[in-house]
Design a protein around this motif. Structure first.
Motif, PDB file in Angstrom:
ATOM      1  N   GLY A 276       0.807  -1.215   0.000  1.00  0.00           N
ATOM      2  CA  GLY A 276       0.000   0.000   0.000  1.00  0.00           C
ATOM      3  C   GLY A 276       0.839   1.264   0.000  1.00  0.00           C
ATOM      4  O   GLY A 276       0.538   2.227  -0.726  1.00  0.00           O
ATOM      5  N   TYR A 277       1.911   1.278   0.782  1.00  0.00           N
ATOM      6  CA  TYR A 277       2.787   2.451   0.812  1.00  0.00           C
ATOM      7  C   TYR A 277       3.539   2.613  -0.513  1.00  0.00           C
ATOM      8  O   TYR A 277       3.713   3.740  -1.003  1.00  0.00           O
ATOM      9  CB  TYR A 277       3.777   2.356   1.972  1.00  0.00           C
ATOM     10  N   ALA A 278       3.992   1.512  -1.096  1.00  0.00           N
ATOM     11  CA  ALA A 278       4.694   1.596  -2.377  1.00  0.00           C
ATOM     12  C   ALA A 278       3.771   2.141  -3.468  1.00  0.00           C
ATOM     13  O   ALA A 278       4.178   2.990  -4.280  1.00  0.00           O
ATOM     14  CB  ALA A 278       5.232   0.218  -2.765  1.00  0.00           C
ATOM     15  N   TRP A 279       2.528   1.679  -3.483  1.00  0.00           N
ATOM     16  CA  TRP A 279       1.564   2.181  -4.458  1.00  0.00           C
ATOM     17  C   TRP A 279       1.325   3.674  -4.238  1.00  0.00           C
ATOM     18  O   TRP A 279       1.190   4.443  -5.191  1.00  0.00           O
ATOM     19  CB  TRP A 279       0.255   1.398  -4.335  1.00  0.00           C
ATOM     20  N   SER A 280       1.271   4.078  -2.984  1.00  0.00           N
ATOM     21  CA  SER A 280       1.038   5.490  -2.653  1.00  0.00           C
ATOM     22  C   SER A 280       2.153   6.379  -3.186  1.00  0.00           C
ATOM     23  O   SER A 280       1.902   7.487  -3.672  1.00  0.00           O
ATOM     24  CB  SER A 280       0.918   5.664  -1.136  1.00  0.00           C
ATOM     25  N   LEU A 281       3.395   5.913  -3.092  1.00  0.00           N
ATOM     26  CA  LEU A 281       4.513   6.699  -3.604  1.00  0.00           C
ATOM     27  C   LEU A 281       4.491   6.762  -5.134  1.00  0.00           C
ATOM     28  O   LEU A 281       4.896   7.768  -5.719  1.00  0.00           O
ATOM     29  CB  LEU A 281       5.840   6.109  -3.123  1.00  0.00           C
ATOM     30  N   ALA A 282       4.026   5.695  -5.766  1.00  0.00           N
ATOM     31  CA  ALA A 282       3.957   5.671  -7.222  1.00  0.00           C
ATOM     32  C   ALA A 282       2.756   6.455  -7.757  1.00  0.00           C
ATOM     33  O   ALA A 282       2.777   6.914  -8.902  1.00  0.00           O
ATOM     34  CB  ALA A 282       3.893   4.230  -7.718  1.00  0.00           C
ATOM     35  N   HIS A 283       1.722   6.623  -6.919  1.00  0.00           N
ATOM     36  CA  HIS A 283       0.497   7.329  -7.323  1.00  0.00           C
ATOM     37  C   HIS A 283       0.085   8.297  -6.205  1.00  0.00           C
ATOM     38  O   HIS A 283      -0.956   8.137  -5.572  1.00  0.00           O
ATOM     39  CB  HIS A 283      -0.635   6.323  -7.578  1.00  0.00           C
ATOM     40  N   PRO A 284       0.910   9.317  -5.927  1.00  0.00           N
ATOM     41  CA  PRO A 284       0.677  10.171  -4.748  1.00  0.00           C
ATOM     42  C   PRO A 284      -0.652  10.909  -4.754  1.00  0.00           C
ATOM     43  O   PRO A 284      -1.304  11.004  -3.703  1.00  0.00           O
ATOM     44  CB  PRO A 284       1.865  11.133  -4.765  1.00  0.00           C
ATOM     45  N   ASP A 285      -1.064  11.431  -5.899  1.00  0.00           N
ATOM     46  CA  ASP A 285      -2.326  12.169  -5.937  1.00  0.00           C
ATOM     47  C   ASP A 285      -3.516  11.249  -5.697  1.00  0.00           C
ATOM     48  O   ASP A 285      -4.447  11.587  -4.960  1.00  0.00           O
ATOM     49  CB  ASP A 285      -2.481  12.891  -7.279  1.00  0.00           C
ATOM     50  N   GLN A 286      -3.490  10.055  -6.314  1.00  0.00           N
ATOM     51  CA  GLN A 286      -4.571   9.105  -6.099  1.00  0.00           C
ATOM     52  C   GLN A 286      -4.587   8.601  -4.659  1.00  0.00           C
ATOM     53  O   GLN A 286      -5.655   8.408  -4.068  1.00  0.00           O
ATOM     54  CB  GLN A 286      -4.422   7.922  -7.064  1.00  0.00           C
ATOM     55  N   ALA A 287      -3.402   8.395  -4.091  1.00  0.00           N
ATOM     56  CA  ALA A 287      -3.320   7.942  -2.705  1.00  0.00           C
ATOM     57  C   ALA A 287      -3.912   8.980  -1.761  1.00  0.00           C
ATOM     58  O   ALA A 287      -4.617   8.641  -0.796  1.00  0.00           O
ATOM     59  CB  ALA A 287      -1.866   7.654  -2.331  1.00  0.00           C
ATOM     60  N   ALA A 288      -3.640  10.255  -2.025  1.00  0.00           N
ATOM     61  CA  ALA A 288      -4.201  11.325  -1.193  1.00  0.00           C
ATOM     62  C   ALA A 288      -5.722  11.315  -1.255  1.00  0.00           C
ATOM     63  O   ALA A 288      -6.400  11.493  -0.233  1.00  0.00           O
ATOM     64  CB  ALA A 288      -3.655  12.671  -1.644  1.00  0.00           C
ATOM     65  N   LYS A 289      -6.261  11.088  -2.443  1.00  0.00           N
ATOM     66  CA  LYS A 289      -7.716  11.038  -2.584  1.00  0.00           C
ATOM     67  C   LYS A 289      -8.307   9.855  -1.827  1.00  0.00           C
ATOM     68  O   LYS A 289      -9.379   9.956  -1.214  1.00  0.00           O
ATOM     69  CB  LYS A 289      -8.085  10.963  -4.062  1.00  0.00           C
ATOM     70  N   ILE A 290      -7.612   8.720  -1.853  1.00  0.00           N
ATOM     71  CA  ILE A 290      -8.080   7.549  -1.109  1.00  0.00           C
ATOM     72  C   ILE A 290      -8.077   7.836   0.388  1.00  0.00           C
ATOM     73  O   ILE A 290      -9.015   7.475   1.109  1.00  0.00           O
ATOM     74  CB  ILE A 290      -7.201   6.330  -1.434  1.00  0.00           C
ATOM     75  N   LEU A 291      -7.020   8.475   0.873  1.00  0.00           N
ATOM     76  CA  LEU A 291      -6.949   8.821   2.299  1.00  0.00           C
ATOM     77  C   LEU A 291      -8.137   9.679   2.707  1.00  0.00           C
ATOM     78  O   LEU A 291      -8.787   9.415   3.735  1.00  0.00           O
ATOM     79  CB  LEU A 291      -5.642   9.562   2.587  1.00  0.00           C
ATOM     80  N   VAL A 292      -8.444  10.701   1.927  1.00  0.00           N
ATOM     81  CA  VAL A 292      -9.570  11.590   2.234  1.00  0.00           C
ATOM     82  C   VAL A 292     -10.890  10.813   2.180  1.00  0.00           C
ATOM     83  O   VAL A 292     -11.741  10.958   3.067  1.00  0.00           O
ATOM     84  CB  VAL A 292      -9.596  12.775   1.244  1.00  0.00           C
ATOM     85  N   LYS A 293     -11.043   9.980   1.175  1.00  0.00           N
ATOM     86  CA  LYS A 293     -12.276   9.210   1.008  1.00  0.00           C
ATOM     87  C   LYS A 293     -12.493   8.236   2.152  1.00  0.00           C
ATOM     88  O   LYS A 293     -13.614   8.091   2.669  1.00  0.00           O
ATOM     89  CB  LYS A 293     -12.212   8.440  -0.315  1.00  0.00           C
ATOM     90  N   GLN A 294     -11.441   7.562   2.588  1.00  0.00           N
ATOM     91  CA  GLN A 294     -11.565   6.523   3.602  1.00  0.00           C
ATOM     92  C   GLN A 294     -11.709   7.070   5.020  1.00  0.00           C
ATOM     93  O   GLN A 294     -12.057   6.325   5.936  1.00  0.00           O
ATOM     94  CB  GLN A 294     -10.343   5.600   3.541  1.00  0.00           C
ATOM     95  N   THR A 295     -11.436   8.350   5.224  1.00  0.00           N
ATOM     96  CA  THR A 295     -11.477   8.925   6.577  1.00  0.00           C
ATOM     97  C   THR A 295     -12.360  10.170   6.619  1.00  0.00           C
ATOM     98  O   THR A 295     -11.892  11.258   6.974  1.00  0.00           O
ATOM     99  CB  THR A 295     -10.052   9.274   7.038  1.00  0.00           C
ATOM    100  N   PRO A 296     -13.641  10.054   6.304  1.00  0.00           N
ATOM    101  CA  PRO A 296     -14.499  11.243   6.205  1.00  0.00           C
ATOM    102  C   PRO A 296     -14.634  12.009   7.517  1.00  0.00           C
ATOM    103  O   PRO A 296     -14.764  13.231   7.505  1.00  0.00           O
ATOM    104  CB  PRO A 296     -15.843  10.672   5.746  1.00  0.00           C
ATOM    105  N   THR A 297     -14.605  11.310   8.651  1.00  0.00           N
ATOM    106  CA  THR A 297     -14.790  12.002   9.932  1.00  0.00           C
ATOM    107  C   THR A 297     -13.561  12.813  10.333  1.00  0.00           C
ATOM    108  O   THR A 297     -13.638  13.645  11.235  1.00  0.00           O
ATOM    109  CB  THR A 297     -15.115  11.001  11.050  1.00  0.00           C
ATOM    110  N   ALA A 298     -12.414  12.573   9.680  1.00  0.00           N
ATOM    111  CA  ALA A 298     -11.199  13.344   9.990  1.00  0.00           C
ATOM    112  C   ALA A 298     -11.204  14.705   9.307  1.00  0.00           C
ATOM    113  O   ALA A 298     -10.412  15.584   9.671  1.00  0.00           O
ATOM    114  CB  ALA A 298      -9.957  12.565   9.575  1.00  0.00           C
ATOM    115  N   HIS A 299     -12.081  14.871   8.295  1.00  0.00           N
ATOM    116  CA  HIS A 299     -12.211  16.147   7.584  1.00  0.00           C
ATOM    117  C   HIS A 299     -10.853  16.641   7.070  1.00  0.00           C
ATOM    118  O   HIS A 299     -10.478  17.804   7.255  1.00  0.00           O
ATOM    119  CB  HIS A 299     -12.838  17.200   8.491  1.00  0.00           C
ATOM    120  N   ILE A 300     -10.130  15.760   6.418  1.00  0.00           N
ATOM    121  CA  ILE A 300      -8.822  16.117   5.879  1.00  0.00           C
ATOM    122  C   ILE A 300      -8.984  17.027   4.663  1.00  0.00           C
ATOM    123  O   ILE A 300      -9.790  16.771   3.776  1.00  0.00           O
ATOM    124  CB  ILE A 300      -8.040  14.851   5.477  1.00  0.00           C
ATOM    125  N   ASP A 301      -8.216  18.085   4.637  1.00  0.00           N
ATOM    126  CA  ASP A 301      -8.199  18.992   3.494  1.00  0.00           C
ATOM    127  C   ASP A 301      -7.550  18.267   2.316  1.00  0.00           C
ATOM    128  O   ASP A 301      -6.378  17.871   2.398  1.00  0.00           O
ATOM    129  CB  ASP A 301      -7.390  20.240   3.861  1.00  0.00           C
TER     130      ASP A 301
END
Length: 373
Positions: A276-301
């Motif tokens: 998962g971390y390796a994929w995140s480094l290879a696809h940083p923008d998509q990984a950021a979107k997944i983080l925001v999507k998976q953690t809605p209660t954290a209200h990440i910018d």
């Protein structure tokens, strides 16, 4: 993720309230006691019959994982592994628990969580007092800690100018040793006052209740750049503090590892998370979107998340160098021991009776590479 306490209790400008955290933890404990850690975190499952899915769920190994803080890019590999189905592929079910007020280390030691997000120097402090924790995966290959004042403070040009001023922290011995060394190596005495941070360290500084504090460049440094207030920061290695204090990753209780089923589940979890971390480094923008999507209660910018990932990739904080996508998950033993020796010499470690240790904590006792291979 303010560095206001190396063994955190109440942390960070993004943190949800303690009551909400405790509420989440209570629910998680109730589920655990009922034997209900059956949530598959794979968002994209392969097609198959309901009966087959049920059989796969029942046969999967289980891991209860506790965060160290509110979700942020340090945790992105876990959420990507969830979204991409890597845990399901590996045959492991992962339950992500929000951080407890007592901290991930105490929760792992007490059996509330199987694995917790921590760092090697935290384990040294806990084990000195009688815990038996071990790091099994290390994300942080380079230090992300920064020691900062507001950029508007023109009276602070070097760490020497921290002398006599107020440090916003929870008073950990580890941080005290770092700040004192930086001040003294800059030509100062190493004397400063302390103020306890609230839930927002930026607000504590702008209110005038404190003069400087610790931050993480990959999260709050990004927040400062995007939204302000602007910070003027110093890196401890530039001011005579040796080693890497931020070898950060996954901790378990040594006795928990004695069970072969636990070891099997942990191996699957670590390997899937590395993926998962390796994929995140290879696809940083998509990984950021997944983080925001998976953690809605954290209200990440979303902009903060994507900018943080870009900075992590560009500066190579998790890898051997900038732009790389290969995650080793290993501890740099030389950097680790050098830093532990520095903290020992500063008198940071005490045993359960409050007495100084007779020797420095040993990195080789705090780490195993069995699960990252």
């Amino acid at each position: 993720m303010s560095i206001v306490g190396d063994i955190p209790t109440e942390q960070g400008p993004q943190q949800t309230g303690v009551r909400q955290v405790l509420g989440w933890l209570t629910k998680a404990l109730a589920l655990a006691s009922a034997g209900a850690l059956t949530l598959s975190l794979a968002a994209c499952g392969k097609a198959g019959s309901t009966n087959q899915a049920s059989q796969n769920s029942e046969s999967a190994d289980e891991i209860a994982f506790m965060l160290d803080w509110t979700p942020n890019t340090n945790h992105v590999g876990i959420y990507v592994a969830q979204e991409q189905g890597y845990y399901k592929d590996a045959g492991v079910k992962v339950k992500i628990l929000p951080t407890a007020q007592a901290g991930a280390e105490t929760s792992v030691e007490n059996g509330v969580a199987d694995v917790g997000f921590s760092k090697l120097s935290n384990l040294a402090a806990f084990n000195a007092k009688g815990s038996h924790l071990q790091l099994v995966f290390n994300l942080g290959q380079h230090s992300i800690a920064r020691w900062c004042s507001l950029a508007s403070r023109t009276d602070i040009a070097t760490p020497k100018d921290f002398d006599g001023k107020t440090f916003v922290s929870f008073g950990s011995a580890e941080q005290t040793a770092v700040v004192q060394a930086m001040i003294r190596n800059a030509g100062g005495k190493g004397d400063f006052k302390r103020a306890t941070s609230g839930t927002n360290t930026f607000a504590t500084l702008t209110s005038g209740k404190g003069d400087f504090a610790g931050f993480y460049v990959t999260w709050e440094g990004v927040q400062s750049d995007l939204k302000g207030p602007k910070l003027h920061c110093f890196v401890q290695s530039d001011w005579g503090v040796p080693g890497n204090p931020d070898q950060t990753g996954f901790a378990v209780k040594a006795s928990w590892l004695k069970d072969s089923k636990h070891r099997q589940a942990l191996k699957k979890f670590v390997q899937a998370t590395k993926r998962g971390y390796a994929w995140s480094l290879a696809h940083p923008d998509q990984a950021a979107k997944i983080l925001v999507k998976q953690t809605p209660t954290a209200h990440i910018d979303p902009l903060q998340a994507s900018t943080s990932m870009d900075r992590i990739v560009k500066d190579g904080y998790w890898t051997a160098g900038p732009g790389q996508t290969s995650i080793s998950g290993a501890v740099n033993m030389q950097d680790a021991q050098t830093y532990l020796d520095f903290q020992y010499q500063a008198g940071s470690y005490q045993d359960g009776k409050g007495k100084p240790l007779q020797r420095a904590p040993q990195a080789r006792d705090l780490w195993t590479d069995e699960f990252v291979k």
